[in-house]
Design an enzyme around this catalytic site. Structure first.
Site, PDB file in Angstrom:
ATOM      1  N   CYS A   2       0.826  -1.205   0.000  1.00  0.00           N
ATOM      2  CA  CYS A   2       0.000   0.000   0.000  1.00  0.00           C
ATOM      3  C   CYS A   2       0.863   1.260   0.000  1.00  0.00           C
ATOM      4  O   CYS A   2       1.958   1.267   0.557  1.00  0.00           O
ATOM      5  CB  CYS A   2      -0.870   0.049   1.253  1.00  0.00           C
ATOM      6  SG  CYS A   2      -1.937  -1.370   1.412  1.00  0.00           S
ATOM      7  N   ARG A  27       5.199   0.293  -6.128  1.00  0.00           N
ATOM      8  CA  ARG A  27       5.105  -0.572  -4.947  1.00  0.00           C
ATOM      9  C   ARG A  27       4.121  -1.723  -5.157  1.00  0.00           C
ATOM     10  O   ARG A  27       4.121  -2.682  -4.395  1.00  0.00           O
ATOM     11  CB  ARG A  27       4.634   0.256  -3.733  1.00  0.00           C
ATOM     12  CG  ARG A  27       5.599   1.347  -3.349  1.00  0.00           C
ATOM     13  CD  ARG A  27       4.930   2.376  -2.459  1.00  0.00           C
ATOM     14  NE  ARG A  27       4.641   1.853  -1.129  1.00  0.00           N
ATOM     15  CZ  ARG A  27       5.491   1.875  -0.118  1.00  0.00           C
ATOM     16  NH1 ARG A  27       6.674   2.403  -0.274  1.00  0.00           N
ATOM     17  NH2 ARG A  27       5.158   1.401   1.061  1.00  0.00           N
ATOM     18  N   TRP A  74      -2.835  -2.615  -1.671  1.00  0.00           N
ATOM     19  CA  TRP A  74      -2.383  -3.952  -2.049  1.00  0.00           C
ATOM     20  C   TRP A  74      -3.124  -4.885  -1.090  1.00  0.00           C
ATOM     21  O   TRP A  74      -2.847  -4.887   0.108  1.00  0.00           O
ATOM     22  CB  TRP A  74      -0.865  -4.050  -1.869  1.00  0.00           C
ATOM     23  CG  TRP A  74      -0.233  -5.305  -2.349  1.00  0.00           C
ATOM     24  CD1 TRP A  74       0.063  -5.623  -3.639  1.00  0.00           C
ATOM     25  CD2 TRP A  74       0.221  -6.400  -1.545  1.00  0.00           C
ATOM     26  NE1 TRP A  74       0.670  -6.855  -3.692  1.00  0.00           N
ATOM     27  CE2 TRP A  74       0.771  -7.359  -2.425  1.00  0.00           C
ATOM     28  CE3 TRP A  74       0.221  -6.677  -0.175  1.00  0.00           C
ATOM     29  CZ2 TRP A  74       1.320  -8.563  -1.985  1.00  0.00           C
ATOM     30  CZ3 TRP A  74       0.765  -7.871   0.267  1.00  0.00           C
ATOM     31  CH2 TRP A  74       1.294  -8.799  -0.632  1.00  0.00           C
ATOM     32  N   ASN A 100      -1.415   1.589   5.743  1.00  0.00           N
ATOM     33  CA  ASN A 100      -0.534   0.554   5.214  1.00  0.00           C
ATOM     34  C   ASN A 100      -0.109  -0.305   6.393  1.00  0.00           C
ATOM     35  O   ASN A 100       0.306   0.215   7.423  1.00  0.00           O
ATOM     36  CB  ASN A 100       0.687   1.232   4.547  1.00  0.00           C
ATOM     37  CG  ASN A 100       1.714   0.230   4.054  1.00  0.00           C
ATOM     38  OD1 ASN A 100       1.444  -0.970   4.001  1.00  0.00           O
ATOM     39  ND2 ASN A 100       2.878   0.718   3.687  1.00  0.00           N
ATOM     40  N   GLY A 101      -0.223  -1.628   6.272  1.00  0.00           N
ATOM     41  CA  GLY A 101       0.135  -2.520   7.378  1.00  0.00           C
ATOM     42  C   GLY A 101      -1.031  -3.421   7.723  1.00  0.00           C
ATOM     43  O   GLY A 101      -1.999  -3.523   6.956  1.00  0.00           O
ATOM     44  N   GLU A 489      17.612 -17.107  -9.167  1.00  0.00           N
ATOM     45  CA  GLU A 489      17.267 -15.714  -9.491  1.00  0.00           C
ATOM     46  C   GLU A 489      16.698 -15.601 -10.908  1.00  0.00           C
ATOM     47  O   GLU A 489      15.722 -14.880 -11.134  1.00  0.00           O
ATOM     48  CB  GLU A 489      18.519 -14.840  -9.309  1.00  0.00           C
ATOM     49  CG  GLU A 489      18.355 -13.375  -9.657  1.00  0.00           C
ATOM     50  CD  GLU A 489      17.299 -12.639  -8.825  1.00  0.00           C
ATOM     51  OE1 GLU A 489      16.781 -13.200  -7.856  1.00  0.00           O
ATOM     52  OE2 GLU A 489      16.972 -11.499  -9.197  1.00  0.00           O
ATOM     53  N   LYS A 493      13.017 -14.110 -11.624  1.00  0.00           N
ATOM     54  CA  LYS A 493      12.762 -12.967 -12.526  1.00  0.00           C
ATOM     55  C   LYS A 493      11.711 -13.348 -13.564  1.00  0.00           C
ATOM     56  O   LYS A 493      10.787 -12.610 -13.824  1.00  0.00           O
ATOM     57  CB  LYS A 493      14.032 -12.536 -13.266  1.00  0.00           C
ATOM     58  CG  LYS A 493      15.054 -11.799 -12.481  1.00  0.00           C
ATOM     59  CD  LYS A 493      14.713 -10.378 -12.103  1.00  0.00           C
ATOM     60  CE  LYS A 493      14.046 -10.287 -10.775  1.00  0.00           C
ATOM     61  NZ  LYS A 493      14.768 -10.259  -9.591  1.00  0.00           N
ATOM     62  N   GLU A 496       8.142 -13.816 -11.980  1.00  0.00           N
ATOM     63  CA  GLU A 496       7.442 -12.658 -11.411  1.00  0.00           C
ATOM     64  C   GLU A 496       6.974 -11.661 -12.466  1.00  0.00           C
ATOM     65  O   GLU A 496       5.939 -11.029 -12.291  1.00  0.00           O
ATOM     66  CB  GLU A 496       8.256 -11.983 -10.300  1.00  0.00           C
ATOM     67  CG  GLU A 496       9.521 -11.329 -10.709  1.00  0.00           C
ATOM     68  CD  GLU A 496      10.276 -10.746  -9.527  1.00  0.00           C
ATOM     69  OE1 GLU A 496       9.650 -10.371  -8.542  1.00  0.00           O
ATOM     70  OE2 GLU A 496      11.517 -10.660  -9.614  1.00  0.00           O
ATOM     71  N   HIS A 512      17.483 -35.820  -9.393  1.00  0.00           N
ATOM     72  CA  HIS A 512      16.796 -36.332  -8.197  1.00  0.00           C
ATOM     73  C   HIS A 512      15.300 -36.024  -8.229  1.00  0.00           C
ATOM     74  O   HIS A 512      14.647 -36.097  -7.192  1.00  0.00           O
ATOM     75  CB  HIS A 512      17.439 -35.745  -6.941  1.00  0.00           C
ATOM     76  CG  HIS A 512      18.869 -36.152  -6.766  1.00  0.00           C
ATOM     77  ND1 HIS A 512      19.250 -37.387  -6.305  1.00  0.00           N
ATOM     78  CD2 HIS A 512      20.019 -35.496  -7.044  1.00  0.00           C
ATOM     79  CE1 HIS A 512      20.564 -37.469  -6.272  1.00  0.00           C
ATOM     80  NE2 HIS A 512      21.055 -36.331  -6.727  1.00  0.00           N
ATOM     81  N   LYS A 611       6.611  -3.841  -4.169  1.00  0.00           N
ATOM     82  CA  LYS A 611       8.047  -3.571  -4.142  1.00  0.00           C
ATOM     83  C   LYS A 611       8.609  -3.665  -2.737  1.00  0.00           C
ATOM     84  O   LYS A 611       9.680  -4.188  -2.526  1.00  0.00           O
ATOM     85  CB  LYS A 611       8.294  -2.169  -4.713  1.00  0.00           C
ATOM     86  CG  LYS A 611       9.760  -1.777  -4.809  1.00  0.00           C
ATOM     87  CD  LYS A 611      10.463  -2.549  -5.885  1.00  0.00           C
ATOM     88  CE  LYS A 611      11.946  -2.251  -5.932  1.00  0.00           C
ATOM     89  NZ  LYS A 611      12.684  -3.322  -6.624  1.00  0.00           N
TER      90      LYS A 611
HETATM   91  C1  F6R Z   1      12.267  -9.893  -6.666  1.00  0.00           C
HETATM   92  C2  F6R Z   1      12.182  -8.957  -5.569  1.00  0.00           C
HETATM   93  C3  F6R Z   1      11.869  -9.485  -4.218  1.00  0.00           C
HETATM   94  C4  F6R Z   1      12.734  -8.766  -3.170  1.00  0.00           C
HETATM   95  C5  F6R Z   1      12.332  -9.214  -1.757  1.00  0.00           C
HETATM   96  C6  F6R Z   1      13.207  -8.553  -0.721  1.00  0.00           C
HETATM   97  O1  F6R Z   1      12.594  -9.263  -7.865  1.00  0.00           O
HETATM   98  O2  F6R Z   1      12.355  -7.783  -5.740  1.00  0.00           O
HETATM   99  O3  F6R Z   1      12.033 -10.853  -4.155  1.00  0.00           O
HETATM  100  O4  F6R Z   1      14.066  -9.073  -3.422  1.00  0.00           O
HETATM  101  O5  F6R Z   1      10.994  -8.873  -1.535  1.00  0.00           O
HETATM  102  O6  F6R Z   1      13.125  -7.159  -0.798  1.00  0.00           O
HETATM  103  P1  F6R Z   1      14.208  -6.240  -0.143  1.00  0.00           P
HETATM  104  O7  F6R Z   1      15.495  -6.441  -0.881  1.00  0.00           O
HETATM  105  O8  F6R Z   1      13.679  -4.852  -0.291  1.00  0.00           O
HETATM  106  O9  F6R Z   1      14.340  -6.653   1.289  1.00  0.00           O
END
Ligand code: F6R
Length: 616
Positions: A2, A27, A74, A100-101, A489, A493, A496, A512, A611
């Site tokens: 949010c 976000r 959100w 937010n929260g 990773e 990517k 997501e 396995h 985000k």
């Molecule tokens: C993936 C992504 C998330 C963040 C995770 C941790 O692209 O951005 O997996 O890496 O939510 O976020 P931070 O680094 O802000 O603690």
């Protein structure tokens, strides 16, 4: 997550708030809303979907409000819908709240309020907060917010307005970040981060937990635990321009291309004597906020890295670097699990948190637990002044600049580089790394940006490969050693931003179980650089090919034999150590990006994602 924006001042508050909400779109959100005060009355408008949908509704208002609070939601409690969108009002309709929260005890509070006759329209915890504030309001809004927040369990950043105080916004924080800004013309702002505030002022103050602020034009009153204290504004050093796309189609692409500059800046910031390195002048680092002196470093028993998501993958790479360099055990933990597992830690353990936002609740919880147990905590963070940075004993800032694309890219490679510097520093202090090796490694770090430039030059080739596979429903990413976290990773990517189901595995682990998935519809992306495990990786590739799988490899620039064994080759200029993990991240990022674009996905605002995850 949010987003909150509030404005009280001379300008059209609707315009300021809507433009602020757009700046918070990165976000992640699913609905938006605004409360506008005007002539002792208040209008609340809400819309499902993008801020544009809300803007269409506000276009019909016939007055110019000078005080408004807005919100992007959100969904956590209750599905995305207009009724669940914020702001929520108290039962008199005089008070509006954005939040937010999560108010964790909201159902207890709701029952109590129901018993005293309250009514609820939505399924949200925020409406409970609004109704409770209304219930406690006896003419003093600040007092009502103070009393209500004392009853909340859980986390909140709140913005509250009331018809009786038409130029006032009250903010409150416990957990999710909340910044306030004071503009030269007297306008006051409130927002979930500094981005919406920056076009109006760089003078910003981040609220601490349990602080409440009352904003009126030309007036800011800050309260900590109910007592008024002085508000200290700090100057934000990054500019509003950094938040623009700069000619790129998406923020994610811009941020991918920013990586050489980020790595150059990081090296220049952290290596104190880059210009005079030699075996007799080993590297020294600018680690002013490093929490351990050399004696304490030598006494360390082990290191635990806590992180989530992409930062967790960087942590896995950091583990390999630190173990290899320092010969000390390192484990990497999800903060979400670590904080509740009663982990075995004591004051001889260094707990390193890795986080782009510095606000991730799961990581923050782990840091708090580590401190409770007497561990030293060091944070590797991008966002200056964020909660984890403030609460840790020491911090290394990556200075990667604002990362707006929801899929983390430049923060990932910067995290790896920062962990690499850390490994060299600890290795030198503990005597496990010779001066000559340290010089060599720092020389690699100083070169890595150029290698990333070269890797970015392969973008067209990566795009051509991506287009071949854009319709695949699944993908498997394989790597060994440091290639394994990169495979994780790469898969993260892809899933997501393009919603393609993707899994990352250690290449050896494939046999396995996951090998059962291989058929001609399954693209398998393999990191196969020349090196210690090259022959083994080639065997894994053959296992995939034998089962009809289609193999794309990220290969060393000079590997002339691999092309015959696979379907597609993307080459990177690899050297060793830090080069490989950072350089190989680039084709993975571009591959995911191109597939997402080809599938018409909203790259910068992928569905369901946020985000900065300030809830557990
Ligand atoms: C993936 C992504 C998330 C963040 C995770 C941790 O692209 O951005 O997996 O890496 O939510 O976020 P931070 O680094 O802000 O603690």
């Amino acid at each position: 997550m949010c987003g909150i924006v509030g404005y009280t001042g001379k300008l059209n508050a609707v315009e300021v708030v809507l433009s602020g909400l757009r700046k918070l779109e990165y976000r992640g959100y699913d609905s938006a809303g605004i409360a506008m005060l005007h002539d002792c009355s208040m209008d609340v408008l809400r819309a499902v979907g993008r801020v544009d949908a809300l803007a269409r509704k506000t276009a019909n208002i016939s007055y110019v409000p000078h005080n408004a609070i807005g919100h992007t939601r959100w969904a956590s409690h209750g599905r995305p819908s207009e009724i669940n969108a914020h702001p929520h009002c108290d039962n008199t309709g005089q008070i509006a709240v954005v939040h937010n929260g999560i108010v964790e005890n909201y159902s207890t509070l709701r029952s109590e309020l129901l018993q005293s006759g309250a009514k609820f329209l939505s399924e949200t915890d925020t409406e409970v907060a609004a109704v409770l504030i209304g219930h406690l309001y006896k003419g003093n809004l600040v007092e009502a917010v103070i009393q209500a927040t004392q009853r909340f369990e859980g986390t909140f950043a709140l913005g509250v307005v009331c018809i009786d105080h038409p130029d006032m916004i009250v903010g409150a924080r416990r957990g999710p970040p909340l910044a306030v800004g004071a503009a030269d013309d007297g306008a006051m702002m409130l927002a979930s981060d500094a981005l919406p505030i920056l076009p109006y002022t760089r003078n910003v103050c981040y609220l601490e937990d349990n602080q409440i602020v009352a904003l009126q034009p030309g007036k800011m009153e800050l309260y900590a635990n109910g007592v008024q204290i002085e508000a200290r504004l700090q100057k934000i050093c990054w500019t509003a321009e950094e938040s623009e796309r700069g000619g790129y189609r998406h923020y994610m692409l811009k941020e991918i291309y920013e990586q050489p500059a980020v790595l150059r800046r990081l090296a220049a910031n952290l290596v104190a004597n880059a210009g005079s390195l030699s075996p007799v002048s080993p590297p020294t680092f600018n680690l002013d906020n490093f929490p351990l002196n050399n004696d304490a470093l030598r006494k360390l028993s082990r290191v635990v890295i806590v992180a989530q998501g992409t930062a967790f993958h960087a942590g896995l790479i950091g583990r390999n670097m630190i173990e290899r360099t320092v010969r000390i055990p390192v484990s990497v933990e999800y903060g979400s699990d670590f904080q509740y597992r009663d982990p075995v830690i004591d004051p001889s353990v260094l707990v390193i948190s890795v986080s782009q936002s510095g606000e991730t609740a799961d990581t923050l919880g782990a840091v708090r637990l580590a401190k409770e147990r007497g561990c030293t905590t060091l944070a590797i963070i991008n966002t200056v002044g964020s909660t984890i940075a403030r609460e840790s004993h020491g911090v290394i800032y990556m200075h990667a600049g604002l990362e707006i694309g929801v899929a983390s890219t430049k923060a990932f490679t910067a995290q790896i580089a920062a962990l690499y510097v850390l490994a060299i520093h600890i290795g030198l202090q503990r005597g496990t790394l010779s001066d000559a090796d340290a010089v060599r490694r720092v020389a690699d770090l100083l070169q890595v940006a150029s290698r990333v430039d070269e890797a970015l030059a392969c973008a067209e080739q990566v795009k051509a490969v991506a287009l071949k596979y854009k319709d695949s429903a699944n993908a498997l990413f394989l790597g060994r050693g440091t290639g394994f976290p990169l495979a994780l990773e790469g898969a993260l990517k892809l899933k997501e931003i393009s919603y393609v189901h993707a899994e990352g595995y250690d290449a050896a682990e494939m046999k396995h179980g996951p090998i059962a998935l291989i058929d001609e519809r399954m693209p398998v992306i393999v990191l196969a650089l020349k090196g210690r495990r090259y022959d083994k990786i080639i065997s894994n590739i053959q296992e995939v090919k034998a089962r009809g799988g289609r193999v794309i490899v990220i290969a060393s620039h000079d590997d002339t034999e691999i092309a015959d064994k696979v379907d597609d080759v993307i080459r990177v200029h690899d050297d060793r150590g830090i080069m490989n993990s950072i350089v190989c991240a680039i084709p993975f990022q571009l591959f995911a990006y191109e597939i997402a674009v080809a599938r018409n996905c909203d790259v910068d605002k992928p569905r369901n994602l946020a985000k900065s995850l300030t809830i557990e």
